[in-house]
Design a protein around this motif. Structure first.
Motif, PDB file in Angstrom:
ATOM      1  N   UNK A 220      37.344 -51.233  57.204  1.00  0.00           N
ATOM      2  CA  UNK A 220      36.925 -50.525  58.413  1.00  0.00           C
ATOM      3  C   UNK A 220      35.435 -50.673  58.699  1.00  0.00           C
ATOM      4  N   UNK A 221      34.676 -51.280  57.777  1.00  0.00           N
ATOM      5  CA  UNK A 221      33.234 -51.441  57.989  1.00  0.00           C
ATOM      6  C   UNK A 221      33.003 -52.366  59.186  1.00  0.00           C
ATOM      7  N   UNK A 222      32.215 -51.955  60.176  1.00  0.00           N
ATOM      8  CA  UNK A 222      31.977 -52.802  61.350  1.00  0.00           C
ATOM      9  C   UNK A 222      31.421 -54.168  60.975  1.00  0.00           C
TER      10      UNK A 222
ATOM     11  N   UNK B  59      24.184 -42.553  63.820  1.00  0.00           N
ATOM     12  CA  UNK B  59      25.559 -42.372  63.380  1.00  0.00           C
ATOM     13  C   UNK B  59      25.883 -43.121  62.100  1.00  0.00           C
ATOM     14  N   UNK B  60      25.067 -44.104  61.748  1.00  0.00           N
ATOM     15  CA  UNK B  60      25.284 -44.861  60.519  1.00  0.00           C
ATOM     16  C   UNK B  60      24.772 -44.130  59.282  1.00  0.00           C
TER      17      UNK B  60
ATOM     18  N   UNK C  73      24.841 -47.195  56.661  1.00  0.00           N
ATOM     19  CA  UNK C  73      25.376 -48.489  57.069  1.00  0.00           C
ATOM     20  C   UNK C  73      24.224 -49.287  57.683  1.00  0.00           C
ATOM     21  N   UNK C  74      23.932 -50.461  57.121  1.00  0.00           N
ATOM     22  CA  UNK C  74      22.739 -51.215  57.496  1.00  0.00           C
ATOM     23  C   UNK C  74      23.102 -52.594  58.025  1.00  0.00           C
ATOM     24  N   UNK C  75      22.305 -53.060  58.979  1.00  0.00           N
ATOM     25  CA  UNK C  75      22.483 -54.401  59.531  1.00  0.00           C
ATOM     26  C   UNK C  75      21.686 -55.396  58.702  1.00  0.00           C
ATOM     27  N   UNK C  76      21.655 -56.657  59.167  1.00  0.00           N
ATOM     28  CA  UNK C  76      20.909 -57.692  58.445  1.00  0.00           C
ATOM     29  C   UNK C  76      19.428 -57.376  58.364  1.00  0.00           C
TER      30      UNK C  76
ATOM     31  N   UNK D  38      30.983 -42.950  62.340  1.00  0.00           N
ATOM     32  CA  UNK D  38      31.834 -42.775  63.530  1.00  0.00           C
ATOM     33  C   UNK D  38      33.211 -43.418  63.419  1.00  0.00           C
ATOM     34  N   UNK D  39      33.309 -44.601  62.798  1.00  0.00           N
ATOM     35  CA  UNK D  39      34.600 -45.295  62.701  1.00  0.00           C
ATOM     36  C   UNK D  39      35.356 -44.906  61.440  1.00  0.00           C
TER      37      UNK D  39
END
Length: 428
Positions: A75-77, A46-47, A35-38, A57-58
């Motif tokens: 559910x993706x943050x 945890x990603x 899971x990656x940010x911008x 985690x979520x």
């Protein structure tokens, strides 16, 4: 069930659905997800979803029985921009027969690996957000050094190996130079146009690589002066060629390879994005001084009534600032033949305030005119960071691609480094 095949660099929108699944044709490989940010980095370890940590985690991203990645899109943050799905192997991956398959609702999307020969790890596909929609992109980005190089490049902490005495490598240390990006539509170009685009992409990539920002994602926005003083530049098709030469910048910086565009004068118009696929039609449709234009790419715009013909820079500059997305970096390439004489104090105040925002303004003066105000924006004091560059070019056709892209991107790349340190833009 509809089936679509993506070439390397291609992307496509996903249907409205709750869950997306990804599998690979070679079940002997280790399947991973990030899971990656911008900034194209995990927020924390945890990603990283893999065999020892089979769920985020979520619970948005899950590795099922080691052979399938499931993504619950709802559910993706909110601060996760994309999910990269990768494979690793003790043996070189090669590319023969290796395919990632994406299932989303009643759509199947195949993404055959391409160009992987000596690599031991590779990101095959990405699922990412774009303007409120989810899309899929074929990647085939590989790392010869395998699993450790892959995870480090995406910000995952890799401990040292006590048995070997190896030391830990900082999370931001790349093990392989990012590759030149390929975007949708390139395979449809004529041989001559594809060769021209390839050369320009390489010139852009050299600048970004030299400056240490290759592989960095940023929005690219072009603002074009449509005032009547620009008549000769439109008539000689100089503006047409400006757009053509900005497209390679977007292909190497923007995650979609799209060039966002505005025309401005007294007011402004936000136009559809320029893409490699629609560039020729886009230029012939929109690059005009007067008249009514838009179809077939958008609804008709009355250039004289809606945009006007005299300089007024504040509205377009404020519009760009109003459209910023969190801490995603933005490069504004602002082409004009002058103006900026009215409301100079207001423009300088806006630039000082904008310095705290994730946007860099590269002003380009076209022609042999007086650009004193623009030059002063490049050197003004009282800002938390230098957020503007300026250079003048009497005849842009006489600038080589190498020289032009150095001038366009050099200060932007320097700004990125300082802006990350100040927390104005996300770290990679």
């Amino acid at each position: 069930m509809a089936t679509l095949t993506l070439a390397r660099g291609q992307n496509t929108g996903l249907p409205a659905t709750d869950v997306v699944t990804i599998t690979v044709s070679d079940t002997g490989l280790d399947l991973l997800a990030f899971q990656l940010t911008t900034g194209n980095r995990v927020r924390d370890d945890g990603d990283f979803v893999f065999y020892n940590q089979p769920s985020s985690p979520e619970g948005a991203v899950t590795l099922v029985d080691g052979g399938e990645i499931t993504i619950n899109l709802h559910a993706v943050p909110d601060d996760v921009e994309r999910i990269a799905v990768a494979v690793t192997s003790d043996q070189p991956l090669g590319s023969a027969g290796l395919t990632a398959r994406i299932r989303a609702g009643d759509v199947v999307i195949d993404s055959p690996a391409h160009g992987l020969i000596t690599e031991h790890a590779a990101v095959l596909v990405e699922i990412y957000r774009r303007n409120g929609w989810w899309k899929a992109r074929s990647e085939s980005s590989g790392w010869d050094a395998g699993f450790p190089a892959l995870v480090r490049s995406l910000g995952v902490t890799v401990d040292s190996d006590p048995a070997s005495g190896a030391t830990s490598v900082p999370a931001g240390s790349p093990d392989r130079s990012p590759s030149i990006r390929t975007v949708d539509g390139e395979d449809k170009l004529s041989l001559h146009k594809r060769q021209t685009l390839d050369l320009r992409k390489k010139a852009v990539h050299r600048v970004l690589l030299t400056k240490g920002v290759a592989g960095r994602d940023a929005r690219v926005i072009v603002v074009i002066d449509k005032t009547l003083s620009m008549s000769a530049l439109y008539r000689r098709r100089t503006v047409h060629r400006v757009i053509e030469r900005m497209i390679p910048v977007a292909t190497q910086l923007d995650s979609d390879g799209n060039l966002e565009t505005y025309l401005y004068a007294r007011s402004f118009a936000k136009l559809p994005d320029v893409t490699v696929a629609n560039a020729e039609l886009w230029i012939e449709t929109f690059v005009h001084l007067r008249g009514r234009h838009g179809p077939p790419l958008c609804q008709e715009i009355d250039y004289d009534k809606h945009i006007g013909g005299a300089n007024e820079e504040l509205p377009i500059m404020q519009a760009v600032l109003d459209d910023l997305h969190d801490d995603q970096p933005v490069l504004v390439l602002f082409f004009t033949d002058g103006g900026f004489h009215s409301k100079v104090a207001a423009i300088r105040a806006l630039m000082a305030e904008a310095a705290a925002q994730p946007v860099f303004w590269q002003f380009i003066g076209l022609g042999d005119n007086n650009f004193g105000t623009l030059a002063s924006l490049d050197t003004m004091t009282g800002r938390v960071i230098d957020n503007a560059g300026f250079f003048q070019v009497d005849d842009i056709d006489e600038r080589s691609d190498d020289q032009l892209y150095v001038e366009l991107l050099g200060e932007f790349a320097d700004w990125i480094a300082v802006a990350m340190d100040l927390g104005i833009v996300a770290r990679r």
